[in-house]
Design a protein around this motif. Structure first.
Motif, PDB file in Angstrom:
ATOM      1  N   ASP A 134      45.402 -25.285 -27.596  1.00 53.82           N
ATOM      2  CA  ASP A 134      45.722 -24.780 -28.936  1.00 53.82           C
ATOM      3  C   ASP A 134      46.360 -23.395 -28.921  1.00 53.82           C
ATOM      4  OD1 ASP A 134      44.691 -27.120 -29.955  1.00 53.82           O
ATOM      5  OD2 ASP A 134      42.794 -26.228 -30.617  1.00 53.82           O
ATOM      6  N   THR A 135      46.106 -22.612 -27.891  1.00 51.17           N
ATOM      7  CA  THR A 135      46.664 -21.256 -27.846  1.00 51.17           C
ATOM      8  C   THR A 135      47.959 -21.176 -27.043  1.00 51.17           C
ATOM      9  OG1 THR A 135      45.281 -20.698 -25.931  1.00 51.17           O
ATOM     10  CG2 THR A 135      44.427 -20.117 -28.122  1.00 51.17           C
ATOM     11  N   ASN A 136      48.287 -22.198 -26.290  1.00 46.14           N
ATOM     12  CA  ASN A 136      49.445 -22.143 -25.403  1.00 46.14           C
ATOM     13  C   ASN A 136      50.750 -21.851 -26.157  1.00 46.14           C
ATOM     14  OD1 ASN A 136      50.640 -22.273 -22.835  1.00 46.14           O
ATOM     15  ND2 ASN A 136      51.286 -24.373 -23.221  1.00 46.14           N
ATOM     16  N   ALA A 137      51.113 -22.667 -27.125  1.00 50.24           N
ATOM     17  CA  ALA A 137      52.375 -22.461 -27.865  1.00 50.24           C
ATOM     18  C   ALA A 137      52.369 -21.152 -28.651  1.00 50.24           C
ATOM     19  CB  ALA A 137      52.655 -23.650 -28.778  1.00 50.24           C
ATOM     20  N   PRO A 138      51.285 -20.809 -29.382  1.00 48.91           N
ATOM     21  CA  PRO A 138      51.293 -19.528 -30.101  1.00 48.91           C
ATOM     22  C   PRO A 138      51.417 -18.312 -29.175  1.00 48.91           C
ATOM     23  CG  PRO A 138      49.583 -20.941 -30.996  1.00 48.91           C
ATOM     24  CD  PRO A 138      50.108 -21.620 -29.772  1.00 48.91           C
ATOM     25  N   VAL A 139      50.804 -18.361 -27.996  1.00 46.61           N
ATOM     26  CA  VAL A 139      50.903 -17.245 -27.047  1.00 46.61           C
ATOM     27  C   VAL A 139      52.335 -17.118 -26.546  1.00 46.61           C
ATOM     28  CG1 VAL A 139      50.253 -16.565 -24.697  1.00 46.61           C
ATOM     29  CG2 VAL A 139      48.492 -17.115 -26.363  1.00 46.61           C
ATOM     30  N   ASN A 140      52.978 -18.227 -26.255  1.00 45.14           N
ATOM     31  CA  ASN A 140      54.377 -18.186 -25.801  1.00 45.14           C
ATOM     32  C   ASN A 140      55.296 -17.644 -26.893  1.00 45.14           C
ATOM     33  OD1 ASN A 140      53.849 -19.138 -23.214  1.00 45.14           O
ATOM     34  ND2 ASN A 140      53.990 -21.273 -23.853  1.00 45.14           N
ATOM     35  N   GLU A 141      55.054 -18.032 -28.143  1.00 47.09           N
ATOM     36  CA  GLU A 141      55.854 -17.511 -29.260  1.00 47.09           C
ATOM     37  C   GLU A 141      55.628 -16.014 -29.440  1.00 47.09           C
ATOM     38  OE1 GLU A 141      58.258 -18.907 -31.173  1.00 47.09           O
ATOM     39  OE2 GLU A 141      58.078 -20.516 -29.697  1.00 47.09           O
ATOM     40  N   LEU A 142      54.379 -15.578 -29.297  1.00 44.56           N
ATOM     41  CA  LEU A 142      54.071 -14.149 -29.387  1.00 44.56           C
ATOM     42  C   LEU A 142      54.853 -13.381 -28.325  1.00 44.56           C
ATOM     43  CD1 LEU A 142      52.216 -11.774 -30.465  1.00 44.56           C
ATOM     44  CD2 LEU A 142      50.719 -12.355 -28.560  1.00 44.56           C
ATOM     45  N   ALA A 143      54.886 -13.896 -27.111  1.00 45.67           N
ATOM     46  CA  ALA A 143      55.606 -13.229 -26.023  1.00 45.67           C
ATOM     47  C   ALA A 143      57.093 -13.122 -26.339  1.00 45.67           C
ATOM     48  CB  ALA A 143      55.386 -13.976 -24.703  1.00 45.67           C
ATOM     49  N   LYS A 144      57.671 -14.166 -26.899  1.00 47.73           N
ATOM     50  CA  LYS A 144      59.101 -14.136 -27.253  1.00 47.73           C
ATOM     51  C   LYS A 144      59.375 -13.112 -28.341  1.00 47.73           C
ATOM     52  CE  LYS A 144      60.049 -18.868 -25.929  1.00 47.73           C
ATOM     53  NZ  LYS A 144      60.221 -20.241 -26.352  1.00 47.73           N
ATOM     54  N   ARG A 145      58.531 -13.103 -29.376  1.00 46.33           N
ATOM     55  CA  ARG A 145      58.716 -12.130 -30.455  1.00 46.33           C
ATOM     56  C   ARG A 145      58.555 -10.710 -29.942  1.00 46.33           C
ATOM     57  NH1 ARG A 145      55.044 -15.572 -33.288  1.00 46.33           N
ATOM     58  NH2 ARG A 145      53.491 -13.915 -33.148  1.00 46.33           N
ATOM     59  N   LEU A 146      57.551 -10.518 -29.090  1.00 49.27           N
ATOM     60  CA  LEU A 146      57.277  -9.184 -28.567  1.00 49.27           C
ATOM     61  C   LEU A 146      58.422  -8.685 -27.703  1.00 49.27           C
ATOM     62  CD1 LEU A 146      55.144  -7.006 -28.632  1.00 49.27           C
ATOM     63  CD2 LEU A 146      54.148  -8.012 -26.583  1.00 49.27           C
ATOM     64  N   LYS A 147      58.996  -9.567 -26.919  1.00 49.55           N
ATOM     65  CA  LYS A 147      60.136  -9.177 -26.091  1.00 49.55           C
ATOM     66  C   LYS A 147      61.254  -8.638 -26.974  1.00 49.55           C
ATOM     67  CE  LYS A 147      63.607 -10.906 -22.915  1.00 49.55           C
ATOM     68  NZ  LYS A 147      64.149 -12.083 -22.231  1.00 49.55           N
ATOM     69  N   GLY A 148      61.534  -9.330 -28.063  1.00 49.42           N
ATOM     70  CA  GLY A 148      62.591  -8.886 -28.968  1.00 49.42           C
ATOM     71  C   GLY A 148      62.286  -7.551 -29.619  1.00 49.42           C
ATOM     72  N   SER A 149      61.028  -7.320 -29.977  1.00 46.56           N
ATOM     73  CA  SER A 149      60.710  -6.073 -30.665  1.00 46.56           C
ATOM     74  C   SER A 149      60.532  -4.896 -29.707  1.00 46.56           C
ATOM     75  CB  SER A 149      59.458  -6.235 -31.529  1.00 46.56           C
ATOM     76  OG  SER A 149      58.328  -6.504 -30.741  1.00 46.56           O
ATOM     77  N   LEU A 150      60.230  -5.156 -28.436  1.00 43.93           N
ATOM     78  CA  LEU A 150      60.036  -4.058 -27.488  1.00 43.93           C
ATOM     79  C   LEU A 150      61.300  -3.619 -26.781  1.00 43.93           C
ATOM     80  CD1 LEU A 150      56.676  -4.888 -25.696  1.00 43.93           C
ATOM     81  CD2 LEU A 150      57.100  -3.261 -27.536  1.00 43.93           C
ATOM     82  N   GLN A 151      62.288  -4.486 -26.706  1.00 46.43           N
ATOM     83  CA  GLN A 151      63.496  -4.102 -25.985  1.00 46.43           C
ATOM     84  C   GLN A 151      64.175  -2.973 -26.727  1.00 46.43           C
ATOM     85  OE1 GLN A 151      65.987  -7.122 -24.439  1.00 46.43           O
ATOM     86  NE2 GLN A 151      64.442  -7.395 -22.886  1.00 46.43           N
ATOM     87  N   ARG A 152      64.367  -1.904 -26.024  1.00 51.31           N
ATOM     88  CA  ARG A 152      65.012  -0.735 -26.621  1.00 51.31           C
ATOM     89  C   ARG A 152      66.494  -0.992 -26.702  1.00 51.31           C
ATOM     90  NH1 ARG A 152      61.800   3.270 -22.788  1.00 51.31           N
ATOM     91  NH2 ARG A 152      59.792   3.058 -23.766  1.00 51.31           N
ATOM     92  N   LYS A 153      67.022  -0.636 -27.816  1.00 51.07           N
ATOM     93  CA  LYS A 153      68.468  -0.790 -27.970  1.00 51.07           C
ATOM     94  C   LYS A 153      69.152   0.443 -27.416  1.00 51.07           C
ATOM     95  CE  LYS A 153      68.198  -3.940 -31.725  1.00 51.07           C
ATOM     96  NZ  LYS A 153      67.430  -4.095 -32.830  1.00 51.07           N
ATOM     97  N   GLU A 154      70.169   0.196 -26.640  1.00 53.45           N
ATOM     98  CA  GLU A 154      70.951   1.304 -26.107  1.00 53.45           C
ATOM     99  C   GLU A 154      71.668   1.976 -27.271  1.00 53.45           C
ATOM    100  OE1 GLU A 154      70.982   2.300 -22.920  1.00 53.45           O
ATOM    101  OE2 GLU A 154      69.493   0.748 -22.566  1.00 53.45           O
ATOM    102  N   PRO A 155      71.714   3.300 -27.289  1.00 55.91           N
ATOM    103  CA  PRO A 155      72.422   3.954 -28.375  1.00 55.91           C
ATOM    104  C   PRO A 155      73.899   3.580 -28.328  1.00 55.91           C
ATOM    105  CG  PRO A 155      71.713   5.555 -26.728  1.00 55.91           C
ATOM    106  CD  PRO A 155      71.163   4.221 -26.335  1.00 55.91           C
ATOM    107  N   GLU A 156      74.411   3.253 -29.493  1.00 56.53           N
ATOM    108  CA  GLU A 156      75.815   2.886 -29.553  1.00 56.53           C
ATOM    109  C   GLU A 156      76.663   4.133 -29.381  1.00 56.53           C
ATOM    110  OE1 GLU A 156      76.812   0.539 -32.948  1.00 56.53           O
ATOM    111  OE2 GLU A 156      74.965  -0.608 -32.798  1.00 56.53           O
ATOM    112  N   PRO A 157      77.776   3.998 -28.676  1.00 57.01           N
ATOM    113  CA  PRO A 157      78.630   5.175 -28.502  1.00 57.01           C
ATOM    114  C   PRO A 157      79.144   5.635 -29.866  1.00 57.01           C
ATOM    115  CG  PRO A 157      79.669   3.203 -27.580  1.00 57.01           C
ATOM    116  CD  PRO A 157      78.300   2.818 -28.055  1.00 57.01           C
ATOM    117  N   ALA A 158      79.194   6.939 -29.995  1.00 57.79           N
ATOM    118  CA  ALA A 158      79.671   7.501 -31.257  1.00 57.79           C
ATOM    119  C   ALA A 158      81.129   7.124 -31.450  1.00 57.79           C
ATOM    120  CB  ALA A 158      79.510   9.013 -31.249  1.00 57.79           C
TER     121      ALA A 158
END
Length: 176
Positions: A134-158
């Motif tokens: 029961d926790t397998n799919a929700p844990v995998n989805e959490l990991a995917k969401r977390l990856k997206g929110s933790l990846q730092r965006k490189e500052p765009e060149p001015a």
């Protein structure tokens, strides 16, 4: 091969480290909590996130003279103190498993030490026999969401601002 290693190193440098902490110690849930910590670690690693396993997180808490994370009993402020002690760029994935008869409530909250709302959270109600499935799919989805929110965006060149050019106004024509 060297290119792959360089890409992996840049990926790890581009996101925060996720420290996993079992943040409760309710009777009858110890083995589920430990196995869930392993399940979370595997999901985070598959997503390419740098991970500190639960045992290492507990060791670091002890070294920082903090109480064992399992004594937090799911209290966010306690987990946030641990995040602060582990340093900048570390978030805590806290695990709380509560049991009532054969029912389990599994909660995972990902927090920073800055006291803001959790970055992400997960709650699954299940039972002792089916919790892993029961926790397998929700844990995998959490990991995917977390990856997206933790990846730092490189500052765009001015981008260069268009420079204003002054053009003289046309002079009115003289009339004879």
């Amino acid at each position: 091969m060297i290119l792959l290693a360089a890409m992996t190193a840049s990926l790890f440098a581009a996101s925060d480290t996720v420290a996993i902490a079992v943040a409760s110690k309710w009777p009858g849930t110890e083995s589920v909590s430990t196995k869930l910590a392993g399940q979370l670690k595997d999901a985070f690693v598959r997503e390419g996130l740098p991970v500190v396993p639960d045992a290492e997180t507990r060791s670091k808490a002890k070294a920082a003279k903090l109480p064992d994370p399992r004594t937090c009993n799911g209290v966010r402020a306690c987990v946030e103190k641990l995040s602060l002690a582990l340093g900048e760029g570390v978030v805590i994935a806290s695990i709380e498993v509560a049991k009532l008869a054969d029912r389990l409530i599994v909660r995972v909250e990902v927090v920073r030490g800055d006291g803001t709302e959790p970055l992400d959270k997960l709650e699954v109600t299940t039972n002792m026999k089916a919790w892993a499935k029961d926790t397998n799919a929700p844990v995998n989805e959490l990991a995917k969401r977390l990856k997206g929110s933790l990846q730092r965006k490189e500052p765009e060149p001015a981008q260069a601002q268009p420079q204003a050019t002054l053009t003289p106004e046309p002079k009115p024509e003289a009339r004879p």
